[in-house]
Design a protein around this motif. Sequence first.
Motif, PDB file in Angstrom:
ATOM      1  N   ALA A  83       0.925  -1.338   0.035  1.00 19.68           N
ATOM      2  CA  ALA A  83       0.012  -0.060   0.075  1.00 19.68           C
ATOM      3  C   ALA A  83       0.963   1.285  -0.024  1.00 19.68           C
ATOM      4  O   ALA A  83       2.096   1.048   0.146  1.00 19.68           O
ATOM      5  N   SER A  84       0.263   2.217  -0.526  1.00 24.02           N
ATOM      6  CA  SER A  84       1.074   3.611  -0.238  1.00 24.02           C
ATOM      7  C   SER A  84      -0.023   4.479   0.241  1.00 24.02           C
ATOM      8  O   SER A  84      -1.182   4.567  -0.013  1.00 24.02           O
ATOM      9  N   PHE A  85       0.619   5.427   1.153  1.00 21.78           N
ATOM     10  CA  PHE A  85       0.109   6.556   1.868  1.00 21.78           C
ATOM     11  C   PHE A  85       0.452   7.787   1.714  1.00 21.78           C
ATOM     12  O   PHE A  85       1.538   8.041   1.602  1.00 21.78           O
ATOM     13  N   ALA A  86      -0.374   8.688   1.924  1.00 16.63           N
ATOM     14  CA  ALA A  86       0.054  10.181   2.054  1.00 16.63           C
ATOM     15  C   ALA A  86      -0.146  10.741   3.487  1.00 16.63           C
ATOM     16  O   ALA A  86      -1.470  10.595   3.986  1.00 16.63           O
ATOM     17  N   ILE A  87       0.830  10.916   4.164  1.00 13.03           N
ATOM     18  CA  ILE A  87       0.762  11.209   5.614  1.00 13.03           C
ATOM     19  C   ILE A  87       1.065  12.533   5.852  1.00 13.03           C
ATOM     20  O   ILE A  87       2.090  13.083   5.705  1.00 13.03           O
ATOM     21  N   PRO A  88       0.328  13.252   6.844  1.00 10.27           N
ATOM     22  CA  PRO A  88       0.713  14.664   7.434  1.00 10.27           C
ATOM     23  C   PRO A  88       1.808  14.378   8.419  1.00 10.27           C
ATOM     24  O   PRO A  88       1.911  13.447   8.807  1.00 10.27           O
ATOM     25  N   PRO A  89       2.671  15.308   8.566  1.00 17.89           N
ATOM     26  CA  PRO A  89       3.953  15.343   9.364  1.00 17.89           C
ATOM     27  C   PRO A  89       3.488  15.001  10.812  1.00 17.89           C
ATOM     28  O   PRO A  89       4.250  14.354  11.599  1.00 17.89           O
ATOM     29  N   THR A  90       2.283  15.369  11.332  1.00 22.53           N
ATOM     30  CA  THR A  90       1.978  15.363  12.706  1.00 22.53           C
ATOM     31  C   THR A  90       1.743  13.888  12.911  1.00 22.53           C
ATOM     32  O   THR A  90       1.790  13.193  14.106  1.00 22.53           O
ATOM     33  N   LEU A  91       1.385  13.060  11.933  1.00 19.10           N
ATOM     34  CA  LEU A  91       1.158  11.586  11.849  1.00 19.10           C
ATOM     35  C   LEU A  91       2.218  10.497  11.591  1.00 19.10           C
ATOM     36  O   LEU A  91       1.799   9.151  11.488  1.00 19.10           O
ATOM     37  N   LEU A  92       3.202  11.109  11.212  1.00 20.26           N
ATOM     38  CA  LEU A  92       4.356  10.395  10.574  1.00 20.26           C
ATOM     39  C   LEU A  92       5.076   9.240  11.233  1.00 20.26           C
ATOM     40  O   LEU A  92       4.922   8.142  11.106  1.00 20.26           O
ATOM     41  N   ALA A  93       5.369   9.665  12.746  1.00 22.61           N
ATOM     42  CA  ALA A  93       5.948   8.889  13.593  1.00 22.61           C
ATOM     43  C   ALA A  93       5.193   7.825  14.037  1.00 22.61           C
ATOM     44  O   ALA A  93       5.648   6.633  13.852  1.00 22.61           O
ATOM     45  N   ALA A  94       3.775   7.945  14.104  1.00 21.38           N
ATOM     46  CA  ALA A  94       2.754   6.962  14.490  1.00 21.38           C
ATOM     47  C   ALA A  94       2.628   5.714  13.442  1.00 21.38           C
ATOM     48  O   ALA A  94       2.498   4.619  13.602  1.00 21.38           O
ATOM     49  N   SER A  95       2.448   6.577  12.437  1.00 23.04           N
ATOM     50  CA  SER A  95       2.377   5.516  11.033  1.00 23.04           C
ATOM     51  C   SER A  95       3.577   4.811  10.783  1.00 23.04           C
ATOM     52  O   SER A  95       3.428   3.400  10.436  1.00 23.04           O
ATOM     53  N   ARG A  96       4.735   5.421  11.061  1.00 24.95           N
ATOM     54  CA  ARG A  96       6.068   4.568  10.857  1.00 24.95           C
ATOM     55  C   ARG A  96       5.839   3.599  11.828  1.00 24.95           C
ATOM     56  O   ARG A  96       6.470   2.230  11.459  1.00 24.95           O
ATOM     57  N   GLU A  97       5.749   3.605  13.107  1.00 23.06           N
ATOM     58  CA  GLU A  97       5.891   2.554  13.984  1.00 23.06           C
ATOM     59  C   GLU A  97       4.691   1.668  13.798  1.00 23.06           C
ATOM     60  O   GLU A  97       5.195   0.218  13.945  1.00 23.06           O
ATOM     61  N   ALA A  98       3.801   1.820  13.171  1.00 23.17           N
ATOM     62  CA  ALA A  98       2.724   0.911  13.016  1.00 23.17           C
ATOM     63  C   ALA A  98       3.121  -0.019  11.907  1.00 23.17           C
ATOM     64  O   ALA A  98       3.106  -1.233  11.913  1.00 23.17           O
ATOM     65  N   LEU A  99       3.955   0.506  10.910  1.00 26.79           N
ATOM     66  CA  LEU A  99       4.210  -0.326   9.792  1.00 26.79           C
ATOM     67  C   LEU A  99       5.505  -0.899  10.187  1.00 26.79           C
ATOM     68  O   LEU A  99       5.824  -2.340   9.525  1.00 26.79           O
ATOM     69  N   LEU A 100       6.501  -0.606  11.028  1.00 30.32           N
ATOM     70  CA  LEU A 100       7.407  -1.452  11.513  1.00 30.32           C
ATOM     71  C   LEU A 100       6.956  -2.628  12.422  1.00 30.32           C
ATOM     72  O   LEU A 100       7.435  -3.754  11.872  1.00 30.32           O
ATOM     73  N   CYS A 101       5.805  -2.565  12.965  1.00 27.05           N
ATOM     74  CA  CYS A 101       5.375  -3.883  13.582  1.00 27.05           C
ATOM     75  C   CYS A 101       4.471  -4.814  12.608  1.00 27.05           C
ATOM     76  O   CYS A 101       4.752  -5.859  12.632  1.00 27.05           O
TER      77      CYS A 101
END
Length: 281
Positions: A83-101
Amino acid sequence: MSSHHFYSSLPALERLLDLADPACYMAVPKSWYIIVADVVKSTDAIAVGRYKDVNLIGASAIIAVVNVVKPVEIPFVFGGDGASFAIPPTLLAASREALLCVQQLAQTNFNLNLRIGIVPVEHITSQSELKIAKLRITPNCSQACFLGGGMTYATRLVKTNPLYRIEAPAQTGAADLTGLECRWQDIHSPHGHTISLIVDGTASSTVDETCYQEVLRTIEQIYGSPENYHPITQEFLKLSFSPKNLRAETKARSPRRRDRPYYLLKIFLENILGTLLMVFK
């Protein structure tokens, strides 16, 4: 417009044909990021019959990100093997951690390598255009649509440049996969065939618009309305009771082996209830 409510504030298009009009798209904010997640060597995995595992990991990436950014609406595109996502900077860290899981889950439980990359939008728009629109599919569901080649460029950067890729540390937490289900029997086309058509207009934007509009109109001339040629109908949706068909969801939602028999039993009971509810409407 650069806030994390940019996408939710976009007006939703009502007609598929409107997607062929460049005027219906808006530029993705330059402060945002594109995240790309895809299963490495997915073609090889599909060739040996693991398409459900590949699809499930791609869907897991979406579920994990959507759950972690709630209630903010974010745009994403499902690619079958990712999948590909467009993510605002305020949610980047949380999205990154979720995908690493999810990356760790893919490796540990499915022996698949989920490649994850992050590309700043400003790195993309210096080389390619990146615009977005939103198509209303149902009253409660909309689909993000991208224009300009920017998403393809971001995917190429992630695949070819290690600087844009991220890897999971030795230990990560568990992704929130609430809502992830894979419980249906295989669905056969009600018309006897299913066509996947990819059209890539490579000339000027004016020619592209005409090309895409002509393709969509021709599809309607041949097959009628989207309701007529949609590959899934309610009458063909049947819940599965095959442990083989339910294996992928069980492995994703119940990482520990000793818990899987209980989760599989839970699916069986829910499917019995679901079947009865659907039979008696």
